[in-house]
Design an enzyme around this catalytic site. Structure first.
Site, PDB file in Angstrom:
ATOM      1  N   ASP A 332     -14.397 -10.805   9.459  1.00  0.00           N
ATOM      2  CA  ASP A 332     -13.301  -9.866   9.543  1.00  0.00           C
ATOM      3  C   ASP A 332     -13.742  -8.833  10.576  1.00  0.00           C
ATOM      4  O   ASP A 332     -14.930  -8.707  10.841  1.00  0.00           O
ATOM      5  CB  ASP A 332     -13.154  -9.252   8.146  1.00  0.00           C
ATOM      6  CG  ASP A 332     -12.202  -8.101   8.121  1.00  0.00           C
ATOM      7  OD1 ASP A 332     -11.042  -8.318   8.479  1.00  0.00           O
ATOM      8  OD2 ASP A 332     -12.627  -7.002   7.737  1.00  0.00           O
ATOM      9  N   ASP A 526     -14.769  -7.229   4.097  1.00  0.00           N
ATOM     10  CA  ASP A 526     -15.005  -6.002   3.344  1.00  0.00           C
ATOM     11  C   ASP A 526     -13.818  -5.555   2.514  1.00  0.00           C
ATOM     12  O   ASP A 526     -13.973  -4.890   1.510  1.00  0.00           O
ATOM     13  CB  ASP A 526     -15.371  -4.875   4.306  1.00  0.00           C
ATOM     14  CG  ASP A 526     -14.193  -4.504   5.179  1.00  0.00           C
ATOM     15  OD1 ASP A 526     -13.664  -5.394   5.863  1.00  0.00           O
ATOM     16  OD2 ASP A 526     -13.770  -3.344   5.153  1.00  0.00           O
ATOM     17  N   ASP A 530      -9.435  -9.193   1.838  1.00  0.00           N
ATOM     18  CA  ASP A 530     -10.368 -10.258   2.218  1.00  0.00           C
ATOM     19  C   ASP A 530     -10.801 -11.098   1.021  1.00  0.00           C
ATOM     20  O   ASP A 530     -11.379 -12.174   1.190  1.00  0.00           O
ATOM     21  CB  ASP A 530     -11.628  -9.676   2.865  1.00  0.00           C
ATOM     22  CG  ASP A 530     -11.326  -9.038   4.210  1.00  0.00           C
ATOM     23  OD1 ASP A 530     -10.414  -9.536   4.890  1.00  0.00           O
ATOM     24  OD2 ASP A 530     -11.996  -8.054   4.560  1.00  0.00           O
TER      25      ASP A 530
HETATM   26  P1  ADP Z   1      -8.696  -6.443   9.863  1.00  0.00           P
HETATM   27  O1  ADP Z   1      -8.356  -7.883   9.824  1.00  0.00           O
HETATM   28  O2  ADP Z   1      -9.086  -6.029  11.260  1.00  0.00           O
HETATM   29  O3  ADP Z   1      -9.707  -6.021   8.859  1.00  0.00           O
HETATM   30  P2  ADP Z   1      -6.324  -5.697   8.309  1.00  0.00           P
HETATM   31  O4  ADP Z   1      -5.918  -7.098   7.981  1.00  0.00           O
HETATM   32  O5  ADP Z   1      -6.816  -4.858   7.189  1.00  0.00           O
HETATM   33  O6  ADP Z   1      -7.333  -5.626   9.555  1.00  0.00           O
HETATM   34  O7  ADP Z   1      -5.094  -4.953   8.983  1.00  0.00           O
HETATM   35  C1  ADP Z   1      -4.451  -5.550  10.099  1.00  0.00           C
HETATM   36  C2  ADP Z   1      -3.519  -4.598  10.811  1.00  0.00           C
HETATM   37  O8  ADP Z   1      -2.512  -4.144   9.912  1.00  0.00           O
HETATM   38  C3  ADP Z   1      -4.200  -3.353  11.292  1.00  0.00           C
HETATM   39  O9  ADP Z   1      -4.787  -3.552  12.570  1.00  0.00           O
HETATM   40  C4  ADP Z   1      -3.033  -2.377  11.356  1.00  0.00           C
HETATM   41  O10 ADP Z   1      -2.296  -2.580  12.543  1.00  0.00           O
HETATM   42  C5  ADP Z   1      -2.183  -2.798  10.180  1.00  0.00           C
HETATM   43  N1  ADP Z   1      -2.468  -2.011   8.974  1.00  0.00           N
HETATM   44  C6  ADP Z   1      -3.076  -2.420   7.856  1.00  0.00           C
HETATM   45  N2  ADP Z   1      -3.165  -1.432   6.953  1.00  0.00           N
HETATM   46  C7  ADP Z   1      -2.608  -0.347   7.536  1.00  0.00           C
HETATM   47  C8  ADP Z   1      -2.406   1.017   7.123  1.00  0.00           C
HETATM   48  N3  ADP Z   1      -2.801   1.472   5.931  1.00  0.00           N
HETATM   49  N4  ADP Z   1      -1.792   1.835   7.986  1.00  0.00           N
HETATM   50  C9  ADP Z   1      -1.399   1.410   9.188  1.00  0.00           C
HETATM   51  N5  ADP Z   1      -1.578   0.171   9.637  1.00  0.00           N
HETATM   52  C10 ADP Z   1      -2.163  -0.717   8.830  1.00  0.00           C
HETATM   53 MG    MG Z   2     -10.913  -5.452   7.103  1.00  0.00          MG
END
Ligand code: ADP
Ligand code: MG
Length: 634
Positions: A332, A526, A530
């Protein structure tokens, strides 16, 4: 040394002493000179035999009466009773001394084994000796010691120099250095002052700290670690299970073979009965599988211990085994390869829009989210957050959040979120994570935030490639541009961007499928979202420090200090453990098979003494080899 071990040691020493005296008398010819010398010798050697072996005989008998006879106790009992019984073959050499010796050395081996297991366990539990006994709290103006369970979230606790941090919390006053080595293996102390997070289990070294508890004891790091370690031994590796199943099948086979040797060789080949029985007995002694039954689990135990010294918690030996076979690692991005603490790089909005108002809407909408993005937006907002204004908060995993702020409907998230609400967005040329903000269905503008790479992220990827991992893949919900930039900076082989949590599961499944029959696939993550991916992967690895409880729960391996470079270290430890296990299997079986063949009456080179080496000597060597698993290179 434990009391039990001491008692056993004393018994073995007494038996050895008696044995030595008798052996001297025998060599000096004293027994031969006596009338009925053979029978006196017989009775004399029974003494050390019974001192050393009475419990083995009792266990074998217990096994027979409880219909589970086939274990090493039975092998030892038959072999030694057989050696004494040779006295009834008038033309055979008597073997009472060897019978007693087999039992004696068997006990020496057992003694050594309990010592080794005890030592390994102790060094692991010393590492795991992180449970605090008490917490200091202010009650009626006085500092009192209470059970850590009694401290509530929000209570202030005082930690004096030399004391262990009892609960997770935030420093409210004081400055000190923390020894985190028990948790992370990191030997450099960490300086903490007001506002810093402290983790339970660390030792406060220099100054007095006042800490506000942010988690109850049962949810604090210490309790979580102890729970993980306690459960680790239940998840046995396939090799480990194989060995215990093997012993169960193998013992009846060798007992049968020994019986065949004893009966067939005189009847079919004309060897003397005494020689044949003696061959069969040697066969039995050497066939004892204890070298493997002991050293294999000990190796895994040592490997898990070595990993935990580096702050890598492996939840069971089966995961260590799987980890040794990993050749693809998927990551991730946010919080795993990057710190997950975003800074606001810019706010883009038409001139008519007040940028502070835009930020304020975003911070309020994010106020209840635990996502690293949300935490960063809130902490970079300079105003105060009025929680009374916030209602109807909704979080869309992998997309963003929605909330009613000041009775306006506010949306904060990526283009997927905006698409779903048919709000058109402005593109942004800057590299960074984009948070679009819409209020009451109207597009307001966007906030660009950027994350920092973890210090050791690039080294982690390089380390994995060096450790023989063929393929590294980054899976992220972030934009294509950000993903590409991070991937090329870190040297990750492949990346997939704009994934929703369910897409990550699909990606892992695709990886698993394309790896059918090849190496195993690990996923490192994390966040809460996930957890499904961590469960689906062959090996799930979670960040223990900043990782969510759900991720830690779902993972097979937890990295306490959130350092991705520890993944390669964990793989190295796993490979070393498996290598040692294999060495022991090949060595022990090899030596035993050779001695068994040499024992056949047609060859007849093996002696009872060689058989004792084949059993006890091989066990001791295998155990010493297994103990190498405990050693770690930093
Ligand atoms: P990663 O795979 O990089 O860990 P996530 O799957 O948690 O990221 O989130 C993917 C995308 O969703 C983020 O890059 C963001 O654009 C959007 N996102 C997720 N949670 C939030 C939040 N609380 N506020 C704003 N945008 C969010
Ligand atoms: Mg993440």
């Amino acid at each position: 040394m434990s009391k039990k071990l001491k008692k056993r040691l004393r018994r073995v020493i007494v038996a050895l002493a008696v044995f030595a005296v008798l052996e001297v008398l025998k060599v000096a010819g004293v027994f031969d000179a006596l009338p009925y010398g053979l029978w006196i010798e017989f009775a004399a050697f029974l003494v050390p035999y019974l001192i050393a072996g009475h419990d083995v005989l009792a266990k074998a008998w217990h096994g027979i009466t409880h219909k589970q006879p086939f274990d090493e106790n039975l092998l030892m009992s038959i072999a030694t009773i057989g050696a004494f019984a040779l006295v009834f073959f008038p033309e055979a050499e008597p073997h009472m001394a060897e019978g007693a010796a087999v039992m004696l050395f068997y006990q020496v081996g057992e003694l050594f084994e309990s010592y080794a297991v005890g030592k390994t366990r102790k060094s692991i539990s010393a590492m795991m000796d992180i449970a605090p006994d008490y917490a200091n709290v202010m009650r009626d103006g006085e500092l009192v010691q209470v059970d850590p369970y009694e401290v509530a979230v929000g209570d202030e606790i005082v930690i004096k120099p030399g004391e262990r941090v009892p609960l997770d919390g935030v420093v409210t006053s004081g400055r000190s250095q923390l020894d985190t080595s028990a948790l992370t293996g990191e030997s450099v102390p960490r300086v903490v002052e007001e506002g810093a997070k402290v983790t339970s289990g660390c030792v406060n070294m220099t100054g007095m700290l006042t800490v506000r508890a942010t988690a109850a004891f049962e949810n604090s790091t210490v309790s979580r670690i102890l729970e993980l370690v306690e459960n680790a031994s239940e998840k046995k590796a396939r090799t480990e299970n194989f060995i215990s199943r093997f012993a169960r099948v193998y013992t009846p086979i060798v007992v049968g073979l020994a019986a065949l040797i004893a009966v067939i060789s005189p009847l079919a080949f004309g060897y003397s009965w005494s020689l044949s029985v003696q061959s069969a007995l040697i066969f039995l002694v050497v066939s004892c599988p204890c070298a493997l039954v002991i050293s294999v689990p000990l190796s895994f135990f040592g490997g898990i211990g070595a990993a935990s010294r580096l702050g890598i918690l492996v939840k069971g030996s089966s995961y260590l085994e799987a980890l040794a076979q990993v050749d693809t690692v998927a990551f991730d991005k946010t919080g795993t390869l990057t710190n997950g603490t975003f800074g606001v790089v810019g706010v883009h909005a038409p001139d008519s829009v007040d940028k502070d108002l835009l930020l304020s809407y975003a911070a309020h909408a994010e106020a209840y989210s635990d996502h690293p993005i949300a935490l960063s937006v809130v902490s970079s907002y300079s105003g105060t957050i009025d929680r009374d204004k916030i209602e109807e908060v909704e979080e869309f995993s992998g997309r963003g959040v929605a909330a009613r702020v000041d009775s306006h409907r506010v949306l904060v998230g990526n283009d997927k979120l905006m698409d779903a609400e048919s709000i058109s967005v402005h593109d942004c040329q800057l590299v960074g994570t984009i948070l679009h903000v819409a209020v009451d269905g109207e597009y307001l503008g966007h906030i660009i935030i950027a994350d920092m790479m973890k210090d050791d992220a690039a080294a982690a990827i390089e380390g994995l490639h060096k450790a023989g991992v063929r393929r590294t893949v980054m899976l992220t919900g972030d934009r294509e541009e950000v993903a590409a930039a991070v991937a090329s900076e870190l040297g990750v082989d492949e990346y997939r961007a704009q994934l929703l949590p369910q897409d990550k599961v699909a990606e892992i499944e695709a990886l698993l499928e394309s790896h059918e029959g090849l190496g195993k696939v690990a996923f490192v993550g994390d966040g809460i979202n996930d957890a499904p991916v961590l469960m689906r992967a062959d090996v799930g690895i979670a960040m223990g420090g900043m990782g969510s409880d759900a991720a830690i729960e779902a993972a097979d391996i937890v990295l306490m200090d959130d350092k991705p470079s520890n993944i390669a270290r964990a793989i190295r430890i796993a490979r070393k453990t498996l290598r040692i296990v294999k060495q022991n299997i090949v060595f022990a079986l090899g030596v035993k098979i050779v001695i068994m063949i040499l024992a056949l009456p047609m060859i007849g080179i093996s002696t009872m003494w060689l058989a004792v080496f084949g059993d006890v000597g091989v066990s001791v060597i295998a155990i010493l080899n297994a103990m190498r698993c405990l050693r770690v290179k930093r």
